[in-house]
Write an enzyme that holds these catalytic residues in place. Structure first.
Site, PDB file in Angstrom:
ATOM      1  N   ARG A 168       0.824  -1.225   0.000  1.00 52.89           N
ATOM      2  CA  ARG A 168       0.000   0.000   0.000  1.00 52.89           C
ATOM      3  C   ARG A 168       0.855   1.271   0.000  1.00 52.89           C
ATOM      4  NH1 ARG A 168      -3.009  -3.705  -0.740  1.00 52.89           N
ATOM      5  NH2 ARG A 168      -5.088  -3.979   0.149  1.00 52.89           N
ATOM      6  N   SER A 217     -10.803  -0.858   3.005  1.00 43.64           N
ATOM      7  CA  SER A 217     -10.066  -0.885   4.272  1.00 43.64           C
ATOM      8  C   SER A 217      -9.666   0.532   4.684  1.00 43.64           C
ATOM      9  CB  SER A 217      -8.800  -1.733   4.125  1.00 43.64           C
ATOM     10  OG  SER A 217      -9.142  -3.068   3.836  1.00 43.64           O
ATOM     11  N   GLU A 287      -5.106   3.868   5.717  1.00 48.35           N
ATOM     12  CA  GLU A 287      -4.853   3.638   4.294  1.00 48.35           C
ATOM     13  C   GLU A 287      -5.614   4.691   3.478  1.00 48.35           C
ATOM     14  OE1 GLU A 287      -5.499  -0.426   2.689  1.00 48.35           O
ATOM     15  OE2 GLU A 287      -6.623   0.576   1.117  1.00 48.35           O
TER      16      GLU A 287
END
Ligand code: EPU
Length: 294
Positions: A168, A217, A287
């Site tokens: 990520r 998420s 995130e």
């Protein structure tokens, strides 16, 4: 007249409808950019005016402040929304939705990109955040990306190593635009690819809160664990701030209801992070991206 104003760009454009959380205020300037020349001139004007810039993809990983974004929000379209199948690779513009890319590849008997069907983002966003699911990440299939740097007004072609792609993460900065990406593939049968697409969509339906306003998420997974499992383990499923809440279905998905504000969502993220830290010692890292003032 400022550089951006002289281009006749739209002003005070509501961003809520362009994000999957469906909340937040307007962009001071908004540009839909459909080719390289336009990208270069809009970039030049934004730099001349010294305004902040945010490159918006499909809005599936962002929270826009209720006060909006006091600069230029730039979105790709036109030639950046095309997919081309060349003999050696799949070339996709930064605006291409990832599920469209996954299905296009499968229909051509080009396998390996099926996991993109489970990610409601854009090609540009996937490169910038090294999006992934089902054991695959963007960097596993990315050959190279064409990146335009607004500040230096220069183009570069970079591979995943140049882009420092990791879980990520990439080195792509907010003032850099991922305009185009080339992907590798494995030749195979469309039927095999379609079975994989079905498996992934079924898994998502069974495990994630589809049909709600969310951005996937909220936190990155800490090494060796799952943020959802941790948040769930301290009993926070359903925990709410205003009209936002931790999904009762999956604790790392937060949902916004009617009348929710970005401030509610931000408070929910801060509160969950703090409770997790107090209970477990783990500092979760978001995130999702917060845009504008919070
Ligand atoms: N779990 C719980 N309670 C919950 C949620 C999850 O106990 O409320 C447990 C699950 O039972 C499972 C484990 O935690 O044993 C992991 O959950 P899951 O399989 O749903 O995966 P995840 O780690 O939460 C990651 C990615 C997702 C991706 C899925 C599938 C991150 C932060 N998330 O989720 O990516 O779709 O794997 O590959 O890496 C995203 O980044 O936005 C995203 C949705």
């Amino acid at each position: 007249m400022s550089g951006l104003d002289s281009l006749g760009l739209q002003k005070d454009v509501s961003l809520a409808g362009l994000t999957t959380y469906k909340l937040g205020g307007p962009a001071a300037w908004f540009a839909d950019v459909s080719d390289k020349a336009e990208l270069e001139s809009v970039g030049e004007a934004a730099v001349a005016d010294r305004v902040p810039v945010f490159v918006l993809g499909r809005g599936s990983n962002v929270v826009v402040s209720d006060r909006g974004f006091p600069g230029l929000v730039l979105r790709l379209s036109g030639e950046f929304a095309h997919i081309e199948h060349t003999p050696e690779s799949i070339v996709a513009g930064g605006a291409v939705p990832l599920p469209v890319l996954a299905r296009s590849a499968v229909s051509e008997g080009r396998l390996g990109l099926e996991f993109f069907v489970g990610i409601p983002g854009s090609v540009g966003g996937a490169v910038r955040q090294n999006a992934g699911c089902h054991g695959s990440e963007t960097k596993d299939v990315l050959v190279s990306a064409d990146v335009f740097d607004l500040d230096s007004a220069s183009w570069s072609v970079s591979d995943p190593t140049d882009l420092e792609m990791a879980y990520r993460h990439s080195s792509v900065r907010p003032r850099q635009v991922v305009a185009m990406a080339r992907f590798r593939f494995t030749p195979g049968s469309p039927e095999e690819g379609e079975a994989k697409l079905r498996e992934i969509t079924r898994w998502r339906r069974d495990n994630q809160p589809g049909g709600t306003f969310n951005a996937g998420s909220v936190f990155k997974n800490p090494p060796g664990d799952s943020a959802g499992r941790i948040i769930d383990s301290i009993g926070l499923k359903g925990f709410a701030v205003g009209e936002t809440r931790v999904s009762p279905r999956h604790a790392n998905f937060f949902e916004s209801g009617p009348g929710a504000t970005a401030a509610d969502l931000h408070r929910l993220v801060v509160e969950v992070r703090q409770r997790v830290a107090e209970a477990t010692g783990v500092m979760l890292e978001p995130e999702i991206l917060f845009i504008g003032e919070f």
